[in-house]
Scaffold this motif. Structure first.
Motif, PDB file in Angstrom:
ATOM      1  N   ARG A   1      29.967 -66.365 -29.702  1.00 10.31           N
ATOM      2  CA  ARG A   1      31.218 -66.577 -30.431  1.00 10.31           C
ATOM      3  C   ARG A   1      31.700 -65.275 -31.074  1.00 10.31           C
ATOM      4  O   ARG A   1      32.902 -65.025 -31.166  1.00 10.31           O
ATOM      5  CB  ARG A   1      31.042 -67.667 -31.497  1.00 10.31           C
ATOM      6  CG  ARG A   1      30.653 -69.012 -30.903  1.00 10.31           C
ATOM      7  CD  ARG A   1      30.929 -70.172 -31.846  1.00 10.31           C
ATOM      8  NE  ARG A   1      30.197 -70.098 -33.083  1.00 10.31           N
ATOM      9  CZ  ARG A   1      28.926 -70.449 -33.230  1.00 10.31           C
ATOM     10  NH1 ARG A   1      28.217 -70.870 -32.167  1.00 10.31           N
ATOM     11  NH2 ARG A   1      28.335 -70.386 -34.417  1.00 10.31           N
ATOM     12  N   LEU A   2      30.742 -64.434 -31.496  1.00  9.79           N
ATOM     13  CA  LEU A   2      31.116 -63.156 -32.096  1.00  9.79           C
ATOM     14  C   LEU A   2      31.724 -62.195 -31.080  1.00  9.79           C
ATOM     15  O   LEU A   2      32.502 -61.306 -31.445  1.00  9.79           O
ATOM     16  CB  LEU A   2      29.883 -62.494 -32.726  1.00  9.79           C
ATOM     17  CG  LEU A   2      29.536 -62.865 -34.167  1.00  9.79           C
ATOM     18  CD1 LEU A   2      28.164 -62.319 -34.527  1.00  9.79           C
ATOM     19  CD2 LEU A   2      30.589 -62.338 -35.133  1.00  9.79           C
TER      20      LEU A   2
ATOM     21  N   ASP B   1      40.671 -56.039 -31.589  1.00 11.90           N
ATOM     22  CA  ASP B   1      40.892 -55.131 -30.476  1.00 11.90           C
ATOM     23  C   ASP B   1      40.174 -55.574 -29.208  1.00 11.90           C
ATOM     24  O   ASP B   1      40.168 -54.863 -28.199  1.00 11.90           O
ATOM     25  CB  ASP B   1      40.460 -53.712 -30.844  1.00 11.90           C
ATOM     26  CG  ASP B   1      38.986 -53.630 -31.232  1.00 11.90           C
ATOM     27  OD1 ASP B   1      38.251 -54.622 -31.058  1.00 11.90           O
ATOM     28  OD2 ASP B   1      38.564 -52.559 -31.730  1.00 11.90           O
ATOM     29  N   GLN B   2      39.535 -56.767 -29.278  1.00  8.41           N
ATOM     30  CA  GLN B   2      38.834 -57.354 -28.130  1.00  8.41           C
ATOM     31  C   GLN B   2      37.637 -56.534 -27.668  1.00  8.41           C
ATOM     32  O   GLN B   2      37.110 -56.766 -26.578  1.00  8.41           O
ATOM     33  CB  GLN B   2      39.801 -57.561 -26.957  1.00  8.41           C
ATOM     34  CG  GLN B   2      40.936 -58.528 -27.250  1.00  8.41           C
ATOM     35  CD  GLN B   2      40.422 -59.912 -27.662  1.00  8.41           C
ATOM     36  OE1 GLN B   2      39.612 -60.510 -26.955  1.00  8.41           O
ATOM     37  NE2 GLN B   2      40.887 -60.413 -28.807  1.00  8.41           N
TER      38      GLN B   2
ATOM     39  N   GLN C   1      35.972 -67.917 -39.543  1.00 11.07           N
ATOM     40  CA  GLN C   1      35.002 -67.250 -40.413  1.00 11.07           C
ATOM     41  C   GLN C   1      34.451 -65.999 -39.740  1.00 11.07           C
ATOM     42  O   GLN C   1      34.360 -64.932 -40.359  1.00 11.07           O
ATOM     43  CB  GLN C   1      33.852 -68.196 -40.765  1.00 11.07           C
ATOM     44  CG  GLN C   1      32.819 -67.567 -41.700  1.00 11.07           C
ATOM     45  CD  GLN C   1      31.614 -68.468 -41.974  1.00 11.07           C
ATOM     46  OE1 GLN C   1      31.398 -69.445 -41.247  1.00 11.07           O
ATOM     47  NE2 GLN C   1      30.852 -68.156 -42.991  1.00 11.07           N
ATOM     48  N   LEU C   2      34.099 -66.097 -38.470  1.00 17.65           N
ATOM     49  CA  LEU C   2      33.554 -64.946 -37.755  1.00 17.65           C
ATOM     50  C   LEU C   2      34.613 -63.867 -37.554  1.00 17.65           C
ATOM     51  O   LEU C   2      34.321 -62.669 -37.647  1.00 17.65           O
ATOM     52  CB  LEU C   2      32.989 -65.392 -36.403  1.00 17.65           C
ATOM     53  CG  LEU C   2      31.843 -66.412 -36.446  1.00 17.65           C
ATOM     54  CD1 LEU C   2      31.395 -66.774 -35.042  1.00 17.65           C
ATOM     55  CD2 LEU C   2      30.676 -65.897 -37.261  1.00 17.65           C
ATOM     56  N   SER C   3      35.845 -64.268 -37.294  1.00 21.35           N
ATOM     57  CA  SER C   3      36.927 -63.299 -37.100  1.00 21.35           C
ATOM     58  C   SER C   3      37.199 -62.506 -38.369  1.00 21.35           C
ATOM     59  O   SER C   3      37.629 -61.345 -38.317  1.00 21.35           O
ATOM     60  CB  SER C   3      38.198 -64.008 -36.649  1.00 21.35           C
ATOM     61  OG  SER C   3      38.023 -64.588 -35.366  1.00 21.35           O
TER      62      SER C   3
ATOM     63  N   LEU D   1      21.951 -55.169 -27.446  1.00 18.83           N
ATOM     64  CA  LEU D   1      22.609 -56.172 -26.629  1.00 18.83           C
ATOM     65  C   LEU D   1      24.036 -55.750 -26.297  1.00 18.83           C
ATOM     66  O   LEU D   1      24.717 -55.117 -27.124  1.00 18.83           O
ATOM     67  CB  LEU D   1      22.646 -57.525 -27.347  1.00 18.83           C
ATOM     68  CG  LEU D   1      21.342 -58.012 -27.996  1.00 18.83           C
ATOM     69  CD1 LEU D   1      21.532 -59.408 -28.567  1.00 18.83           C
ATOM     70  CD2 LEU D   1      20.198 -57.984 -26.996  1.00 18.83           C
ATOM     71  N   THR D   2      24.475 -56.110 -25.111  1.00 19.20           N
ATOM     72  CA  THR D   2      25.863 -55.877 -24.692  1.00 19.20           C
ATOM     73  C   THR D   2      26.527 -57.221 -24.497  1.00 19.20           C
ATOM     74  O   THR D   2      26.194 -57.965 -23.554  1.00 19.20           O
ATOM     75  CB  THR D   2      25.936 -55.058 -23.398  1.00 19.20           C
ATOM     76  OG1 THR D   2      25.252 -53.807 -23.583  1.00 19.20           O
ATOM     77  CG2 THR D   2      27.379 -54.790 -23.001  1.00 19.20           C
ATOM     78  N   LEU D   3      27.434 -57.574 -25.411  1.00 23.45           N
ATOM     79  CA  LEU D   3      28.069 -58.896 -25.371  1.00 23.45           C
ATOM     80  C   LEU D   3      29.178 -58.949 -24.307  1.00 23.45           C
ATOM     81  O   LEU D   3      29.786 -57.946 -23.976  1.00 23.45           O
ATOM     82  CB  LEU D   3      28.650 -59.223 -26.748  1.00 23.45           C
ATOM     83  CG  LEU D   3      27.651 -59.211 -27.914  1.00 23.45           C
ATOM     84  CD1 LEU D   3      28.349 -59.666 -29.192  1.00 23.45           C
ATOM     85  CD2 LEU D   3      26.453 -60.108 -27.626  1.00 23.45           C
TER      86      LEU D   3
END
Length: 296
Positions: free
Chosen positions: A231-232, A238-239, A201-203, A294-296
């Motif tokens: 998870r996001l 493209d990572q 779903q998130l993808s 924020l930096t994930l």
């Protein structure tokens, strides 16, 4: 500002003040002069001063004008700096149907105003909003910042129902056919539970930007949000993790402290976005609002 400009602004404010307090018909206000002044003026606080002379005038606290008159006045005023207006259906209760998502809170106003001052953050990008509520922030971004696609999301069915109505009310279609008005973004609404949202779903969202406003209202919500952001972080093809902006109203200092502590434990770095002048909306002045990048 030059003395002549100051005098001109004062005269304009005085005209608005007198007509508003006399409840004159809105078409009699010098809207064109205001719009020209906003385009030419270097005074970023003109709208704030105008609100203090009208809807937030001390006399209005003692002798409130009709809510419909104030609402129509503010709707007309919002059109001037943005070229358009956002119209919302909201609940008159702070909590209704077991949720606070049916009204607009200060952080949503603040984030919307920040977005309109920083449109490049959203232009031609896919935006996912978490906890969209009544939809003000997203609708402002869709109208003013030209995103490629905008995904409104919330976990409550009543919120989603009202949200869809507000999107349609503001001229956007929830259909995927974008050939009718190609200048508009593709707009979708998704039911998203932060705890049970799956990887697929998130993808499917593929966001370039993720935003949220006034969602840090309890420890459980903070834990759920941080887990969802983790998870996001790996959901894009493209990572490249999305840019994330979270706006919150500081009602209790322990709440943002818990949020930043949880971010640290999750390996998510953050920085505060510089504050901006609140010139567009009528805020609750006693609350501080901050935006974290924020930096994930």
């Amino acid at each position: 500002m030059a003395p002549a400009e100051i005098a001109e602004s004062e005269l304009l404010l005085q005209t608005f003040e007198r007509r508003f307090l006399a409840a004159r018909v809105l078409r009699s206000f010098p809207w064109q002069s205001l719009e020209e002044k906003l385009k030419a003026s270097s005074d970023s606080k003109l709208l704030l001063h105008l609100l203090q002379k009208t809807a937030r005038h001390p006399l209005c606290a003692r002798y409130p004008p009709s809510s419909s008159y104030v609402r129509r006045f503010l709707s007309e005023l919002i059109r001037k700096p943005s070229g358009d207006a956002v119209t919302l259906r909201e609940s008159t209760a702070i909590i209704a149907h077991g949720t606070t998502g049916l009204v607009t809170w200060d952080a949503a106003l603040y984030l919307a105003e920040w977005a309109m001052q920083n449109p490049a953050t959203f232009t031609h990008r896919t935006v996912l909003e978490l906890g969209s509520g009544a939809g003000l922030t997203g609708l402002a971004i869709c109208k003013a910042c030209q995103p490629r696609a905008y995904i409104f999301s919330d976990g409550h069915s009543h919120v989603l129902e009202q949200l869809r109505q507000n999107i349609i009310l503001n001229g956007f279609s929830l259909e995927l056919d974008v050939t009718i008005e190609p200048e508009h973004p593709t707009v979708t609404v998704a039911q998203l539970d932060w705890d049970t949202g799956t990887g697929p779903q998130l993808s499917a969202f593929q966001p370039d930007v993720v935003i949220a406003a006034d969602v840090l209202y309890c420890p459980d919500a903070i834990l759920s949000l941080v887990g969802l952001l983790k998870r996001l972080s790996g959901c894009r093809k493209d990572q490249r993790p999305p840019d994330v902006y979270v706006a919150s109203t500081i009602r209790n200092p322990e709440t943002p402290q818990l949020f930043t502590a949880q971010l640290g434990q999750a390996g998510i770095s953050w920085e505060a976005v510089p504050p901006h002048d609140r010139t567009l909306f009528a805020y609750e002045e006693h609350w501080e609002v901050v935006v974290l990048k924020l930096t994930l």
